[in-house]
Design a protein around this motif. Structure first.
Motif, PDB file in Angstrom:
ATOM      1  N   ARG B  64       0.892  -1.154   0.024  1.00 21.71           N
ATOM      2  CA  ARG B  64       0.166  -0.046  -0.114  1.00 21.71           C
ATOM      3  C   ARG B  64       0.712   1.238  -0.108  1.00 21.71           C
ATOM      4  O   ARG B  64       0.380   2.177  -0.487  1.00 21.71           O
ATOM      5  N   LEU B  69      -1.091   2.248  -8.443  1.00 24.75           N
ATOM      6  CA  LEU B  69      -1.730   1.483  -9.459  1.00 24.75           C
ATOM      7  C   LEU B  69      -2.056   1.972 -10.721  1.00 24.75           C
ATOM      8  O   LEU B  69      -1.842   1.375 -11.947  1.00 24.75           O
ATOM      9  N   PRO B  70      -2.017   3.541 -11.044  1.00 27.66           N
ATOM     10  CA  PRO B  70      -2.001   3.784 -12.345  1.00 27.66           C
ATOM     11  C   PRO B  70      -0.916   3.718 -13.082  1.00 27.66           C
ATOM     12  O   PRO B  70      -0.991   3.272 -14.330  1.00 27.66           O
ATOM     13  N   ALA B  72       0.875   0.908 -12.706  1.00 29.66           N
ATOM     14  CA  ALA B  72       0.579  -0.953 -12.921  1.00 29.66           C
ATOM     15  C   ALA B  72      -0.498  -1.072 -14.106  1.00 29.66           C
ATOM     16  O   ALA B  72      -0.185  -1.649 -14.903  1.00 29.66           O
ATOM     17  N   ALA B  73      -1.231  -0.009 -14.123  1.00 36.46           N
ATOM     18  CA  ALA B  73      -2.350   0.180 -15.065  1.00 36.46           C
ATOM     19  C   ALA B  73      -1.649   0.217 -16.546  1.00 36.46           C
ATOM     20  O   ALA B  73      -2.036  -0.127 -17.394  1.00 36.46           O
ATOM     21  N   THR B  76       0.303  -2.564 -17.717  1.00 41.64           N
ATOM     22  CA  THR B  76      -0.665  -3.874 -18.262  1.00 41.64           C
ATOM     23  C   THR B  76      -1.283  -3.147 -19.629  1.00 41.64           C
ATOM     24  O   THR B  76      -1.205  -4.030 -20.587  1.00 41.64           O
ATOM     25  N   LEU B  80      -0.565  -5.305 -23.012  1.00 39.34           N
ATOM     26  CA  LEU B  80      -1.904  -5.942 -23.842  1.00 39.34           C
ATOM     27  C   LEU B  80      -1.808  -5.215 -25.166  1.00 39.34           C
ATOM     28  O   LEU B  80      -2.050  -5.966 -26.037  1.00 39.34           O
ATOM     29  N   ILE B 195      -0.808 -11.194 -16.281  1.00 36.80           N
ATOM     30  CA  ILE B 195      -2.191 -10.913 -15.606  1.00 36.80           C
ATOM     31  C   ILE B 195      -2.233 -11.422 -14.115  1.00 36.80           C
ATOM     32  O   ILE B 195      -2.693 -10.705 -13.068  1.00 36.80           O
ATOM     33  N   GLY B 196      -1.474 -12.511 -13.859  1.00 41.46           N
ATOM     34  CA  GLY B 196      -1.415 -12.959 -12.461  1.00 41.46           C
ATOM     35  C   GLY B 196      -0.634 -11.966 -11.609  1.00 41.46           C
ATOM     36  O   GLY B 196      -0.977 -11.551 -10.393  1.00 41.46           O
ATOM     37  N   PHE B 198      -0.290  -8.325 -12.222  1.00 40.99           N
ATOM     38  CA  PHE B 198      -0.859  -7.232 -11.699  1.00 40.99           C
ATOM     39  C   PHE B 198      -2.099  -7.634 -10.791  1.00 40.99           C
ATOM     40  O   PHE B 198      -2.440  -6.842  -9.886  1.00 40.99           O
ATOM     41  N   THR B 199      -2.716  -8.844 -10.893  1.00 42.74           N
ATOM     42  CA  THR B 199      -3.701  -9.136  -9.906  1.00 42.74           C
ATOM     43  C   THR B 199      -3.107  -9.529  -8.580  1.00 42.74           C
ATOM     44  O   THR B 199      -3.811  -8.901  -7.396  1.00 42.74           O
ATOM     45  N   PHE B 200      -2.171 -10.307  -8.561  1.00 42.83           N
ATOM     46  CA  PHE B 200      -1.765 -10.935  -7.183  1.00 42.83           C
ATOM     47  C   PHE B 200      -0.891  -9.931  -6.486  1.00 42.83           C
ATOM     48  O   PHE B 200      -1.031  -9.915  -5.316  1.00 42.83           O
ATOM     49  N   LEU B 203      -2.946  -5.638  -7.224  1.00 42.80           N
ATOM     50  CA  LEU B 203      -4.309  -5.260  -6.980  1.00 42.80           C
ATOM     51  C   LEU B 203      -4.654  -5.947  -5.728  1.00 42.80           C
ATOM     52  O   LEU B 203      -5.056  -5.249  -4.589  1.00 42.80           O
ATOM     53  N   MET B 204      -4.023  -7.195  -5.494  1.00 45.02           N
ATOM     54  CA  MET B 204      -4.401  -7.784  -4.129  1.00 45.02           C
ATOM     55  C   MET B 204      -3.647  -7.133  -3.029  1.00 45.02           C
ATOM     56  O   MET B 204      -3.857  -7.177  -1.898  1.00 45.02           O
ATOM     57  N   MET B 206      -2.954  -4.079  -2.611  1.00 46.56           N
ATOM     58  CA  MET B 206      -3.618  -2.980  -2.128  1.00 46.56           C
ATOM     59  C   MET B 206      -4.774  -3.407  -0.959  1.00 46.56           C
ATOM     60  O   MET B 206      -5.124  -2.397  -0.330  1.00 46.56           O
TER      61      MET B 206
END
Lengths: 129, 208
Positions: B64, B69-70, B72-73, B76, B80, B195-196, B198-200, B203-204, B206
């Motif tokens: 945290r 996050l921006p 990381a987005a 991503t 993509l 995908i794993g 940025f999710t794990f 995002l997780m 946070m």
């Protein structure tokens, strides 16, 4: 790949062994749009936090699983027929090993932590005998 | 099925002489897929490591405090976009258009380079503020996992540049088509791993 007419000009590098699949532009665009949606929603969920932590986490993980499947189908062209089914078998085997590794590690280490750390705070540790 | 030449009951000197044609590289795609699966296991272990150690901050910074996050987005999005442009390169290859193939490969490489630059910027920023791999078990696991993915992307970039040169020199010969298809699997596979990540991780992290 029934609608795959583009591959007709493709040189015969893998004969009729049922080689790796080819995508069409439709496949790639569907995959891309789905991926954008499936990426945007979890980021929005975490950044704006419209839900509580618990449901947010479950949803985020769920979207990741769906997006991985989307990538497998539309970008990696996975299906049960490519290479005579061997890619699918290799994938399933890998997923089983991955599942064992992940759940095993978390399970064992969770209990290890639970058994080895009866003192949560350093401040408490000082007054303990 | 080259292993059908069983010796039992076969008369001496029996060989599968009438073996049907195996074009050069006919088994490359399956072999490369199995390599990718083994790579998948490497990442599974690193993910398991991160899952176990990700909460051990050693009174240091937590996700945290560190992750943006921006950023990381944006990362991503870069990966993509590079996935879809690589798809266009494959479509151009299937259509036999070598110029278009190379152009899309260049675009893919640029997106990959952007991804890598953002990641290196993030790493240098973290190290600059003292969140080095030595700081805590969480940061060790983080740098190992994300760094390994970054290394894969780096080698993917080297491969893409190699293919741009090769297609330029030899055109879309069968060998180059095979290489481009392997690279396609590799590149899309890296996106799946991301995908794993940025999710794990992001995002997780946070929500932790």
């Amino acid at each position: 790949m029934s609608s795959d007419t583009l591959a007709d000009t493709h040189a015969d590098t893998h004969g009729d062994h049922g080689g790796a699949g080819h995508g069409t532009i439709r496949d790639y665009l569907i995959g891309f749009v789905l991926s954008v949606i499936l990426t945007a929603i979890p980021f929005w969920l975490v950044m704006e936090r419209p839900l509580a932590d618990g449901p947010t986490g479950i949803l985020v993980m769920g979207f990741a699983v769906i997006q991985i499947l989307v990538h497998m189908v539309y970008f990696l062209h996975m299906n049960g027929r490519s290479e005579g089914g061997w890619t699918m078998i290799a994938l399933i085997f890998t997923l089983i090993v991955v599942a064992i590794t992940m759940t095993g590690s978390l399970w064992v280490m969770y209990h290890l932590n639970a058994n080895m750390m009866p003192m949560p705070m350093p401040a408490d540790a000082r007054v303990m005998p | 099925m080259t292993m059908d030449t069983t010796v039992q009951h076969a008369p001496a000197g029996f060989y599968d002489l009438d073996e049907h044609d195996h074009p050069e590289g006919g088994s490359t795609m399956l072999g490369f897929w199995i390599y990718l699966m083994s790579d998948c296991l490497i990442f599974a272990i690193l993910f398991a490591c991160y899952a176990v150690l990700g909460g051990n901050f050693a009174a240091g910074p937590s996700p945290r405090d560190l992750f943006e996050l921006p950023l990381a987005a944006l990362n991503t999005a870069m990966l993509l976009f590079s996935s879809i442009t690589y798809g266009f390169a494959m479509l151009a290859m299937q259509g036999g258009r070598s110029g278009a193939t190379r152009a899309w490969l260049v675009v893919t490489a640029l997106f990959g380079l952007a991804f890598l630059s953002i990641e290196l910027y993030e790493f240098t920023h973290l190290i600059h503020i003292g969140a080095t791999p030595q700081r805590s078990a969480f940061l060790s696991a983080f740098f190992t996992l994300v760094g390994t993915h970054g290394l894969h992307v780096t080698f993917g970039l080297v491969w893409i540049v190699t293919m741009i040169v090769q297609v330029g020199q030899r055109g879309l010969i069968p060998a180059n088509q095979r290489r481009l298809m392997c690279l396609s699997l590799f590149w899309h596979f890296l996106d799946v791993i991301w995908i794993g990540v940025f999710t794990f991780v992001y995002l997780m992290g946070m929500l932790r």
